[in-house]
Write an enzyme that holds these catalytic residues in place. Structure first.
Site, short mmCIF file in Angstrom:
data_model
loop_
_atom_site.label_atom_id
_atom_site.label_comp_id
_atom_site.label_asym_id
_atom_site.label_seq_id
_atom_site.Cartn_x
_atom_site.Cartn_y
_atom_site.Cartn_z
N SER A 1 -10.08 36.76 37.99
CA SER A 1 -10.12 37.13 36.56
C SER A 1 -11.26 36.39 35.85
O SER A 1 -11.92 36.94 34.97
CB SER A 1 -8.80 36.75 35.88
OG SER A 1 -7.85 37.76 36.04
N LYS B 1 -5.67 31.52 29.00
CA LYS B 1 -5.65 32.66 29.92
C LYS B 1 -4.30 32.74 30.62
O LYS B 1 -3.73 31.72 31.00
CB LYS B 1 -6.77 32.46 30.95
CG LYS B 1 -6.93 33.55 31.96
CD LYS B 1 -8.13 34.42 31.63
CE LYS B 1 -8.20 35.67 32.46
NZ LYS B 1 -7.10 36.61 32.22
N LYS C 1 0.67 32.58 28.64
CA LYS C 1 1.44 33.64 29.31
C LYS C 1 2.13 34.46 28.24
O LYS C 1 2.53 33.94 27.20
CB LYS C 1 2.49 33.04 30.24
CG LYS C 1 2.94 33.98 31.32
CD LYS C 1 1.88 34.10 32.39
CE LYS C 1 2.37 34.72 33.66
NZ LYS C 1 1.49 34.42 34.78
N HIS D 1 -4.75 23.98 24.68
CA HIS D 1 -6.05 24.37 24.15
C HIS D 1 -7.14 23.36 24.53
O HIS D 1 -8.18 23.32 23.88
CB HIS D 1 -5.97 24.50 22.62
CG HIS D 1 -5.09 25.64 22.19
ND1 HIS D 1 -3.97 25.47 21.42
CD2 HIS D 1 -5.16 26.96 22.45
CE1 HIS D 1 -3.39 26.64 21.20
NE2 HIS D 1 -4.09 27.56 21.83
N HIS D 2 -6.88 22.56 25.58
CA HIS D 2 -7.93 21.59 25.94
C HIS D 2 -9.18 22.32 26.44
O HIS D 2 -10.27 21.76 26.48
CB HIS D 2 -7.43 20.60 27.00
CG HIS D 2 -7.32 21.18 28.37
ND1 HIS D 2 -6.35 22.09 28.73
CD2 HIS D 2 -8.08 21.02 29.48
CE1 HIS D 2 -6.51 22.44 29.98
NE2 HIS D 2 -7.55 21.81 30.47
N LYS E 1 -2.69 25.39 37.00
CA LYS E 1 -3.35 26.24 37.99
C LYS E 1 -4.87 26.31 37.73
O LYS E 1 -5.68 26.13 38.63
CB LYS E 1 -2.75 27.64 37.84
CG LYS E 1 -3.04 28.61 38.94
CD LYS E 1 -2.35 29.95 38.67
CE LYS E 1 -0.85 29.80 38.52
NZ LYS E 1 -0.13 31.08 38.41
N ASP F 1 -10.44 24.69 39.14
CA ASP F 1 -11.64 24.51 38.31
C ASP F 1 -12.09 25.78 37.61
O ASP F 1 -13.27 26.16 37.65
CB ASP F 1 -12.80 23.95 39.16
CG ASP F 1 -12.53 22.55 39.64
OD1 ASP F 1 -11.98 21.77 38.86
OD2 ASP F 1 -12.84 22.23 40.81
P1 NAD Z 1 5.05 43.17 40.81
O1 NAD Z 1 5.80 43.69 39.65
O2 NAD Z 1 3.83 43.89 41.24
O3 NAD Z 1 5.99 43.02 42.09
C1 NAD Z 1 7.18 42.30 42.11
C2 NAD Z 1 8.07 42.91 43.18
O4 NAD Z 1 9.24 42.10 43.35
C3 NAD Z 1 8.56 44.31 42.80
O5 NAD Z 1 8.31 45.19 43.88
C4 NAD Z 1 10.05 44.11 42.53
O6 NAD Z 1 10.82 45.25 42.83
C5 NAD Z 1 10.36 42.96 43.47
N1 NAD Z 1 11.57 42.23 43.11
C6 NAD Z 1 12.07 41.95 41.89
N2 NAD Z 1 13.19 41.22 41.97
C7 NAD Z 1 13.43 41.05 43.29
C8 NAD Z 1 14.44 40.39 44.02
N3 NAD Z 1 15.42 39.74 43.40
N4 NAD Z 1 14.39 40.42 45.37
C9 NAD Z 1 13.39 41.06 46.01
N5 NAD Z 1 12.39 41.70 45.36
C10 NAD Z 1 12.40 41.68 44.02
O7 NAD Z 1 4.72 41.65 40.41
P2 NAD Z 1 3.56 40.74 41.00
O8 NAD Z 1 2.37 40.91 40.13
O9 NAD Z 1 3.44 40.94 42.46
O10 NAD Z 1 4.14 39.29 40.67
C11 NAD Z 1 5.06 38.64 41.54
C12 NAD Z 1 5.04 37.15 41.26
O11 NAD Z 1 3.71 36.64 41.42
C13 NAD Z 1 5.46 36.76 39.84
O12 NAD Z 1 6.13 35.52 39.89
C14 NAD Z 1 4.14 36.59 39.12
O13 NAD Z 1 4.23 35.74 38.00
C15 NAD Z 1 3.31 35.98 40.23
N6 NAD Z 1 1.85 36.12 40.04
C16 NAD Z 1 1.28 37.34 39.92
C17 NAD Z 1 -0.11 37.44 39.76
C18 NAD Z 1 -0.82 38.77 39.70
O14 NAD Z 1 -2.07 38.77 39.74
N7 NAD Z 1 -0.15 39.88 39.63
C19 NAD Z 1 -0.89 36.27 39.68
C20 NAD Z 1 -0.26 35.04 39.84
C21 NAD Z 1 1.10 34.97 40.01
#
Ligand code: NAD
Length: 472
Positions: A361, A69, A105, A63-64, A93, A98
């Site tokens: 965002s 988010k 989460k 909460h700094h 992150k 910034d």
């Molecule tokens: P998503 O659900 O849109 O896509 C994830 C994909 O990975 C799916 O198609 C799923 O079938 C596939 N998958 C799952 N397990 C798998 C495996 N073992 N091998 C191969 N494919 C596999 O999710 P996303 O939003 O793309 O998020 C993916 C990663 O990115 C996560 O770690 C998430 O925390 C991170 N992330 C997402 C966002 C965002 O804006 N969506 C932002 C920052 C970080």
């Protein structure tokens, strides 16, 4: 071999970096610990009338800065430990790019493929209600966004539920980001994380000495890439890399992997998956039945974009990639990370590389609080200014008999920046500046990029606490 929980691993990496800072053990401990975690269980009446108890979590790591988010994830892996780890990564992150938020989460422990859309809507609305009851959501409190297994649709349900129950509807639009554009979302948010990932990789590949150390040429063009996870982040990152001339040689999804050293066209693979329900049996490619094995094949850049813990102590020695671009959160365990560093592999860390999502965002949140579309007041003004400049140039060209090409500059220049242009330019600027900042810090301490990123984040968060006047 058990390598410790996800949160423990994030903290191990934090500790490795903390020795390069000057902060007291007490302050470092405050920065590292998770401020609060809310665990709630509630019943879902399934479409067939059966009752199932659903588990959901929200962690607010720091909460700094407020609001906090971070995304909301729907996955069977979701636990208190996982959301705490992901919330911590969000804190670091936001500091790196910034963006003035603390990290948070949330997650619901479900495999979304096993639920109907109506069931998912009921679960999402109930979770929002539970969050609101405990003051874990609000434009100035805690602002969710999409993550693994969620998209703009879930964000709409969250917004609608929150708007119905809040006593302060004026700023309610800012209670969640990643919304559809028609409902207060900002253009460019869907692709932002993948696009930011591309900008980060592009910056890394542009540093000649770093590429030379890996035995690679400068630039993205011609680099052979394997991507794991073709969801929001993996798909968009792969798309931008392909557009920039990289060769996608391998792709992995949960059903298996495919590999072709001559390259795979992303759009063709996506169409094949739509038609057949799988990426397997794609013409010209070799099937890899065990999806995880795809990560071990030959390539220049490995892009894990699925879930955490994919490169571990048991498979790290078989990784052949020269660059690991962490699009997912936590794809490399702390022990594997040390081995990759010893082997001289360049790891572009998650808490920097996938920060494009939270950056855009932030733009969406600002747009919602200001109640005006980015560029609405300035676009015409810029266009008129550009026209005036063009008129002067035109006059000069006519006087000097300019070439037809010179006269062609007009159509490109006489429009002001649209919201999409502004978002993209803000995202690019953020990712480029942050890369050079963490790279410089890493160089200064003669360490790896992740440690550099942590040092940079820890220093900024410590300053945040100083501003609050909490610590002397
Ligand atoms: P998503 O659900 O849109 O896509 C994830 C994909 O990975 C799916 O198609 C799923 O079938 C596939 N998958 C799952 N397990 C798998 C495996 N073992 N091998 C191969 N494919 C596999 O999710 P996303 O939003 O793309 O998020 C993916 C990663 O990115 C996560 O770690 C998430 O925390 C991170 N992330 C997402 C966002 C965002 O804006 N969506 C932002 C920052 C970080």
């Amino acid at each position: 071999m058990h390598e410790g929980s996800f949160f423990a691993q994030v903290n191990m990496m934090f500790d490795r970096a903390a020795v390069y800072t000057q902060h007291s053990p007490g302050l470092l401990s405050q920065i590292k610990n998770c401020n609060c975690v809310y665990h709630v269980s509630f019943p879902l009446v399934r479409d067939n009338g059966e009752i199932e108890v659903i588990s959901a979590y929200r962690a607010e790591h720091s909460h700094h800065m407020q609001p906090t988010k971070g995304g909301i994830r729907y996955a069977p892996t979701v636990t208190a430990d996982e959301v705490m780890a992901l919330a911590a990564l969000m804190t670091y992150k936001c500091a790196i790019v910034d963006v003035p938020f603390g990290g948070a989460k949330g997650g619901i422990t479900i495999d979304r493929r096993k639920y109907s859309e109506r069931e998912l809507e009921r679960v999402t609305r109930r979770f929002t209600f539970e969050l609101a009851k405990k003051n874990f959501i609000g434009p100035g409190v805690d602002v969710p966004a999409p993550d693994y297994g969620t998209s703009a649709k879930e964000m709409t349900w969250i917004l609608d539920t929150y708007t119905t129950i809040t006593a302060d509807p004026l700023d309610a639009l800012a209670c969640v980001t990643g919304k559809p554009v028609g409902q207060g979302g900002v253009r460019g948010r869907v692709e932002a994380t993948g696009q930011g990932t591309f900008y980060g990789i592009r910056e890394a590949c542009a540093i000649v000495e770093d590429m030379q150390a890996l035995g690679l040429d400068e630039g993205v063009e011609g680099k052979r890439v394997i991507v794991q996870g073709l969801g929001n982040v993996g798909y968009h990152a792969a798309l931008y890399l392909e557009e920039a001339g990289a060769l996608l040689v391998g792709m992995a999804e949960y059903e298996g992997g495919i590999y072709n050293p001559d390259g795979l066209r992303l759009q063709d693979v996506m169409e094949h998956r739509c038609e057949t329900g799988s990426i397997l049996n794609f013409p010209g490619a070799t099937n890899i039945e065990d999806s995880a094995y795809t990560l071990e094949l030959e390539c220049d850049i490995l892009l894990p974009a699925a879930l955490e813990g994919q490169i571990r102590i048991d498979n790290v020695h078989r990784i052949q990639a020269k660059i690991i671009a962490e699009a997912a959160n936590g794809p490399v365990t702390a022990s594997a990370d040390q081995i990759l560093n010893e082997k001289g592999i360049l790891v572009i860390p998650d808490m920097y590389l996938n920060a494009g999502g939270v950056t855009v965002s932030y733009f969406e949140w600002l747009r919602n609080l200001s109640h005006v579309r980015h560029g609405r007041m300035s676009r015409r003004f810029e266009a008129h200014n550009a026209q005036r400049i063009l008129q002067v140039v035109q006059n000069l060209l006519e006087g000097q008999q300019g070439t037809p090409e010179q006269r062609m500059i007009k159509p490109d220049l006489e429009f002001g920046a649209s919201e999409a242009d502004l978002v993209q330019s803000g995202l690019e600027d953020t990712m480029v500046s942050a890369y050079h900042e963490i790279h410089k810090t890493a160089r200064f301490h003669a360490t790896d990029l992740r440690t550099g990123a942590f040092v940079s984040a820890i220093d900024k968060i410590a300053q945040g606490y100083e501003r609050l006047g909490i610590f002397p």
